[in-house]
Enzyme design. Structure first.
Site, PDB file in Angstrom:
ATOM      1  N   ASP A 164      20.257   2.734  -8.950  1.00  0.00           N
ATOM      2  CA  ASP A 164      21.527   3.458  -9.029  1.00  0.00           C
ATOM      3  C   ASP A 164      22.150   3.267 -10.413  1.00  0.00           C
ATOM      4  O   ASP A 164      22.680   4.202 -11.015  1.00  0.00           O
ATOM      5  CB  ASP A 164      22.481   2.948  -7.938  1.00  0.00           C
ATOM      6  CG  ASP A 164      21.779   2.906  -6.590  1.00  0.00           C
ATOM      7  OD1 ASP A 164      21.435   3.969  -6.079  1.00  0.00           O
ATOM      8  OD2 ASP A 164      21.546   1.795  -6.062  1.00  0.00           O
ATOM      9  N   GLY A 183       4.815   0.482  -3.899  1.00  0.00           N
ATOM     10  CA  GLY A 183       3.819  -0.551  -4.205  1.00  0.00           C
ATOM     11  C   GLY A 183       2.827  -0.070  -5.250  1.00  0.00           C
ATOM     12  O   GLY A 183       2.499  -0.803  -6.201  1.00  0.00           O
ATOM     13  N   HIS A 233      23.811   0.076  -1.434  1.00  0.00           N
ATOM     14  CA  HIS A 233      22.821   1.062  -1.912  1.00  0.00           C
ATOM     15  C   HIS A 233      22.767   2.182  -0.868  1.00  0.00           C
ATOM     16  O   HIS A 233      21.893   2.224  -0.007  1.00  0.00           O
ATOM     17  CB  HIS A 233      21.443   0.429  -2.099  1.00  0.00           C
ATOM     18  CG  HIS A 233      20.395   1.481  -2.387  1.00  0.00           C
ATOM     19  ND1 HIS A 233      20.364   2.202  -3.555  1.00  0.00           N
ATOM     20  CD2 HIS A 233      19.378   1.961  -1.654  1.00  0.00           C
ATOM     21  CE1 HIS A 233      19.383   3.069  -3.523  1.00  0.00           C
ATOM     22  NE2 HIS A 233      18.767   2.950  -2.371  1.00  0.00           N
ATOM     23  N   ALA A 287       0.817  -1.217   0.000  1.00  0.00           N
ATOM     24  CA  ALA A 287       0.000   0.000   0.000  1.00  0.00           C
ATOM     25  C   ALA A 287       0.852   1.269   0.000  1.00  0.00           C
ATOM     26  O   ALA A 287       0.324   2.375   0.008  1.00  0.00           O
ATOM     27  CB  ALA A 287      -0.929   0.007   1.211  1.00  0.00           C
ATOM     28  N   GLY A 288       2.151   1.105  -0.015  1.00  0.00           N
ATOM     29  CA  GLY A 288       3.034   2.274  -0.005  1.00  0.00           C
ATOM     30  C   GLY A 288       3.194   2.857  -1.394  1.00  0.00           C
ATOM     31  O   GLY A 288       2.598   2.384  -2.363  1.00  0.00           O
TER      32      GLY A 288
HETATM   33  P1  NAD Z   1       6.092   3.939   1.968  1.00  0.00           P
HETATM   34  O1  NAD Z   1       6.270   4.426   3.359  1.00  0.00           O
HETATM   35  O2  NAD Z   1       5.260   4.718   1.006  1.00  0.00           O
HETATM   36  O3  NAD Z   1       5.506   2.464   1.988  1.00  0.00           O
HETATM   37  C1  NAD Z   1       6.000   1.466   2.819  1.00  0.00           C
HETATM   38  C2  NAD Z   1       4.873   0.529   3.111  1.00  0.00           C
HETATM   39  O4  NAD Z   1       5.393  -0.566   3.847  1.00  0.00           O
HETATM   40  C3  NAD Z   1       3.743   1.144   3.967  1.00  0.00           C
HETATM   41  O5  NAD Z   1       2.509   0.977   3.301  1.00  0.00           O
HETATM   42  C4  NAD Z   1       3.805   0.353   5.278  1.00  0.00           C
HETATM   43  O6  NAD Z   1       2.527   0.155   5.833  1.00  0.00           O
HETATM   44  C5  NAD Z   1       4.418  -0.957   4.783  1.00  0.00           C
HETATM   45  N1  NAD Z   1       5.044  -1.773   5.822  1.00  0.00           N
HETATM   46  C6  NAD Z   1       5.736  -1.367   6.917  1.00  0.00           C
HETATM   47  N2  NAD Z   1       6.095  -2.427   7.655  1.00  0.00           N
HETATM   48  C7  NAD Z   1       5.642  -3.519   7.016  1.00  0.00           C
HETATM   49  C8  NAD Z   1       5.699  -4.902   7.297  1.00  0.00           C
HETATM   50  N3  NAD Z   1       6.280  -5.369   8.398  1.00  0.00           N
HETATM   51  N4  NAD Z   1       5.116  -5.756   6.425  1.00  0.00           N
HETATM   52  C9  NAD Z   1       4.500  -5.301   5.315  1.00  0.00           C
HETATM   53  N5  NAD Z   1       4.398  -3.995   5.007  1.00  0.00           N
HETATM   54  C10 NAD Z   1       4.982  -3.119   5.842  1.00  0.00           C
HETATM   55  O7  NAD Z   1       7.559   3.731   1.412  1.00  0.00           O
HETATM   56  P2  NAD Z   1       8.034   3.580  -0.107  1.00  0.00           P
HETATM   57  O8  NAD Z   1       8.283   4.928  -0.668  1.00  0.00           O
HETATM   58  O9  NAD Z   1       7.125   2.649  -0.819  1.00  0.00           O
HETATM   59  O10 NAD Z   1       9.483   2.937   0.116  1.00  0.00           O
HETATM   60  C11 NAD Z   1       9.618   1.657   0.653  1.00  0.00           C
HETATM   61  C12 NAD Z   1      11.082   1.370   0.978  1.00  0.00           C
HETATM   62  O11 NAD Z   1      11.861   1.359  -0.218  1.00  0.00           O
HETATM   63  C13 NAD Z   1      11.751   2.387   1.885  1.00  0.00           C
HETATM   64  O12 NAD Z   1      12.557   1.672   2.812  1.00  0.00           O
HETATM   65  C14 NAD Z   1      12.623   3.194   0.943  1.00  0.00           C
HETATM   66  O13 NAD Z   1      13.714   3.774   1.615  1.00  0.00           O
HETATM   67  C15 NAD Z   1      13.068   2.102   0.000  1.00  0.00           C
HETATM   68  N6  NAD Z   1      13.604   2.534  -1.280  1.00  0.00           N
HETATM   69  C16 NAD Z   1      14.645   1.787  -1.791  1.00  0.00           C
HETATM   70  C17 NAD Z   1      15.189   2.114  -3.026  1.00  0.00           C
HETATM   71  C18 NAD Z   1      16.320   1.308  -3.610  1.00  0.00           C
HETATM   72  O14 NAD Z   1      16.841   1.708  -4.668  1.00  0.00           O
HETATM   73  N7  NAD Z   1      16.758   0.196  -3.045  1.00  0.00           N
HETATM   74  C19 NAD Z   1      14.684   3.202  -3.738  1.00  0.00           C
HETATM   75  C20 NAD Z   1      13.612   3.915  -3.196  1.00  0.00           C
HETATM   76  C21 NAD Z   1      13.085   3.572  -1.960  1.00  0.00           C
HETATM   77  C1  LMR Z   2      16.700   6.083  -3.305  1.00  0.00           C
HETATM   78  O1  LMR Z   2      17.808   5.692  -3.684  1.00  0.00           O
HETATM   79  O2  LMR Z   2      15.955   6.815  -3.983  1.00  0.00           O
HETATM   80  C2  LMR Z   2      16.215   5.694  -1.922  1.00  0.00           C
HETATM   81  O3  LMR Z   2      16.933   4.586  -1.448  1.00  0.00           O
HETATM   82  C3  LMR Z   2      16.299   6.855  -0.988  1.00  0.00           C
HETATM   83  C4  LMR Z   2      15.717   6.553   0.365  1.00  0.00           C
HETATM   84  O4  LMR Z   2      16.412   6.868   1.354  1.00  0.00           O
HETATM   85  O5  LMR Z   2      14.592   6.041   0.454  1.00  0.00           O
END
Ligand code: NAD
Ligand code: LMR
Length: 326
Positions: free
Chosen positions: A158, A16, A186, A12-13
């Site tokens: 990246d 997602g 990352h 739901a994030g």
């Molecule tokens: P968001 O806060 O919009 O959504 C996260 C969702 O995870 C929420 O809906 C929350 O309810 C849910 N959640 C929390 N704990 C949970 C659990 N135990 N089980 C299932 N669901 C759970 O965040 P987002 O923008 O969708 O980002 C998600 C993650 O991705 C963050 O950690 C962000 O830093 C990371 N991210 C990584 C990269 C990458 O390149 N690796 C890039 C962007 C974001």
């Molecule tokens: C990104 O690379 O955009 C994310 O990992 C940044 C973040 O901290 O969620």
């Protein structure tokens, strides 16, 4: 053909929301591969996940054979073939790094255990939620019966950022660039390497001046996530979802001949990266398995930067070890 079960946590994030429609439309696995979606959320977000599922229904995707929504990891991963671990505990004000790792241990440990107990034999796991490499290590440690190589973390965003920055600098198309590499974590210590990258048959590092490479390119790519947060007021979502699609698509379907990509996978000791660390490498995918590209020469400029990012991963691993999370 039996549908492939794809489980998405944090469904739901914002990532997602950008991801699910593309999976259901066939972009993750292929235009002829039916899918079943399983959305794992925490209880307060289940209603929002139901709303997203309603919208998925309203797309009438021909390949989408079912959607389940649950807060039970055992159910969510039952029979899963692909798991996209997106939901994570974000860092909030006043939180120390150890607190963040501990909070994520509480998520990725149980999810790894549920994958171990319930997922299909061919399960492939991509961790997107940050700190992605170390969260992948935590999930992997909780899944001793799943081959370690099935746990990966995302550095494809990246990689794509690096392609795009270089293409803009050289005024070429991203399709003119091959053999880009992201090394390490990352995080802001990652090392985007242009010393093996090819553009029109030439090495990219030789087409740009060293000051641009060192003072502009590397920090721009490494700090792009923070720049997106500053500009958007929220972390990257559609581009992160796009990168997750690219990662799993290539893992399952293979990388193109003559090129490679970047993914954080368990190290086999290549390039001096301690065995077992989930670190980004230049990789190809062959017959459904990632392989580290071998034999690249690493000069002192690159060595220093790879080592710094790997050292950060070692420290994260040691911190989660000290917390008994792995
Ligand atoms: P968001 O806060 O919009 O959504 C996260 C969702 O995870 C929420 O809906 C929350 O309810 C849910 N959640 C929390 N704990 C949970 C659990 N135990 N089980 C299932 N669901 C759970 O965040 P987002 O923008 O969708 O980002 C998600 C993650 O991705 C963050 O950690 C962000 O830093 C990371 N991210 C990584 C990269 C990458 O390149 N690796 C890039 C962007 C974001
Ligand atoms: C990104 O690379 O955009 C994310 O990992 C940044 C973040 O901290 O969620």
């Amino acid at each position: 053909m039996a549908p492939v079960k794809v489980t998405v946590t944090g469904a739901a994030g914002q990532i997602g929301y950008a991801l699910l429609f593309r999976i259901a439309s066939g972009q993750l696995l292929g235009a002829d591969v039916p899918v079943r979606l399983s959305l794992l959320e925490i209880p307060p977000a289940l209603k929002a996940a139901e709303g997203t599922a309603m919208e998925l229904d309203d797309c009438a995707f021909p390949l989408l054979k079912g959607i389940e929504i649950t807060d039970d990891a055992g159910k969510a991963f039952d029979g899963a073939n692909v798991a996209l671990l997106v939901g994570a505990r974000p860092r909030t004000a006043g939180m120390e790094r150890g607190d963040l790792l501990e909070a994520n241990g509480g998520i990725f440990g149980p999810q790894g255990a549920a994958i171990n107990a319930h997922a299909a034999d061919d399960i492939r796991v991509l961790v997107v939620g940050n700190p992605a490499n170390t969260n992948a290590l935590i999930a992997q440690a909780a899944a001793p019966d799943v081959p370690a190589e099935r746990f990966t973390a995302m550095t494809r965003l990246d990689h794509n950022r690096a392609l795009s920055q270089l293409a803009a600098k050289l005024e070429v198309s991203v399709t003119d660039i091959s053999k880009m590499t992201i090394w390490g974590n990352h995080s802001a210590t990652q090392y985007p390497d242009l010393f093996h990258t090819e553009v029109g048959g030439k090495i990219a590092a030789e087409l740009v001046d060293e000051a641009w490479l060192r003072d502009t390119f590397i920090p721009t790519v490494a700090k792009r996530g923070a720049a997106i947060i500053a500009a958007r007021g929220a972390s990257s979502a559609a581009s992160a979802a796009n990168a997750a699609i690219d990662h799993v698509h290539d893992w399952v379907n293979g990388t193109p001949e003559g090129d490679w990509t970047s993914a954080a996978i368990p190290s086999d000791g290549s390039y001096g990266v301690p065995e077992g660390l989930i670190s980004s490498f230049p990789v190809v995918s062959r017959e459904g398995r990632w392989e580290i590209v071998q034999g690249l020469s690493i000069d002192s400029f690159s060595r220093e930067r790879i080592d710094a990012s790997v050292q950060e991963l070692v420290e994260e691993r040691d911190a989660v070890r000290a917390l008994n999370l792995i």
